[in-house]
Design an enzyme around this catalytic site. Structure first.
Site, PDB file in Angstrom:
ATOM      1  N   HIS A  80      53.862  45.263 -37.235  1.00 31.45           N
ATOM      2  CA  HIS A  80      54.662  45.209 -38.456  1.00 31.45           C
ATOM      3  C   HIS A  80      54.697  43.800 -39.028  1.00 31.45           C
ATOM      4  CE1 HIS A  80      57.927  43.280 -36.246  1.00 31.45           C
ATOM      5  NE2 HIS A  80      58.092  44.323 -35.446  1.00 31.45           N
ATOM      6  N   CYS A 131      57.056  44.463 -30.135  1.00 32.07           N
ATOM      7  CA  CYS A 131      56.068  44.771 -31.170  1.00 32.07           C
ATOM      8  C   CYS A 131      55.167  43.569 -31.429  1.00 32.07           C
ATOM      9  CB  CYS A 131      56.776  45.188 -32.457  1.00 32.07           C
ATOM     10  SG  CYS A 131      57.760  46.696 -32.316  1.00 32.07           S
TER      11      CYS A 131
END
Length: 328
Positions: free
Chosen positions: A140, A148
């Site tokens: 992201h 992430c």
């Protein structure tokens, strides 16, 4: 008067402005990147493959060219990943996953909290069989991570557009290969004593399959590990924990020779004492370009540089400290 629904959307931090919600996921591939594709004999609709390297904090987009093989399109610096080198095994461990994943159109998220994102699909079949836990592990935007891979809003916007067009062009899912580091003999030697080394040697076989062939490796699971480019006499194994059935094709493939050669070279480097200490991490890493900005201008300035909504940098002290010497 602003409606309640619109106001909630503005305050949610999932978008930078009301206008962005309708257009950020449909932005075209930048003209300069389309021109680069043309120069490299690629089309915007051609299949892609993504490789991620934690230690180097880099993400690569590869695209199939007119020869039918994959070629490197662009390398993106990652602003943040969390955890340490090694696989993710449980929810809340802050580990960014390592392994082989497949992303389809339904895993693209146009309404991400971090501008745009796509789900890696962790845990994959092998990880689920091993009892690993966790969900919503993403690539992201912004510069914040709790498991992430964060690439800045601008970076993820380009990657999202390239992935979207490949999936529209007929690719059912693109492969993501996530590694602890570039699988060189030098890096293997540095990390030879790490408890994850056997797992990394397993990943290297998939790494080498792609390095040698420039084709997407076929991923199977058996014997509690990954198996690459194998054809089994009784078909695809269903249970990743079961012993591997006999292979119908020879295991002496070109990439197997490369893997063994590099592992042997790593052992010689280790014995010679010419390797330096492996990197250690308290909580993830950051590409040197962003690290310099953080050191020079501070976290608020970097947040503005990496996110349209100025998402705070996750654990900036750790980002500046990592990687560090294992003795520290």
């Amino acid at each position: 008067m602003v409606g309640i629904g619109v106001l909630a959307l503005v305050l949610s931090a999932c978008v930078s402005t009301v206008l962005d919600v309708d257009v950020k996921a449909t932005q075209p591939i930048p003209a300069a990147l389309v021109a680069e594709m043309s120069r490299k004999s690629m089309s915007p609709s051609a299949p892609i493959l993504i490789r991620i390297f934690k230690q180097e904090s880099e993400l690569e987009i590869w695209k199939r060219d007119r020869t039918g093989r994959f070629a490197l399109l662009k390398t993106y610096p990652m602003c943040r990943w969390s955890g340490k080198l090694g696989p993710k095994t449980r929810n809340g461990d802050r580990q960014a996953p390592e392994g082989f994943y497949h992303v389809n159109a339904g895993m693209l998220n146009p309404n991400s909290q971090y501008y745009l994102s796509f789900n890696l699909g962790y845990p994959n079949r092998l990880e689920a069989a091993l009892g690993y836990s966790g969900e919503a592990l993403m690539v992201h935007g912004a510069c914040s991570s709790s498991g992430c891979y964060a690439l800045t809003d601008e970076g993820v916007s380009e990657i999202y557009a390239v992935a979207r067009e490949a999936l529209r062009g007929g690719q059912s899912a693109f492969q993501v290969q996530a590694f602890p580091f570039r699988m060189t003999p030098q890096n293997l030697a540095k990390n030879r004593n790490d408890p994850n080394f056997a797992f990394w040697a397993d990943l290297k076989r998939g790494y080498d399959s792609f390095e040698v062939s420039r084709r997407q490796p076929k991923v199977s699971y058996c014997g509690r590990r990954y198996v690459f480019d194998a054809e089994f006499e009784d078909g695809e194994p269903r249970d990743p924990l079961a012993a591997c059935p006999p292979a119908a094709n020879s295991p002496e493939m070109a990439f197997a020779e490369r893997t063994q050669t590099d592992l042997a070279t790593a052992e010689r480097l280790l014995i010679s004492g010419r390797t330096v200490s492996a990197h250690a991490y308290s909580d993830g890493g950051m590409h040197p370009t962003f690290r310099k900005l953080l050191e020079r201008n501070g976290e608020k300035a970097l947040a503005k540089r990496t996110s349209l909504t100025s998402v705070p940098i996750s654990r900036p002290e750790a980002a500046l400290a990592d990687p560090h010497s294992p003795e520290e």
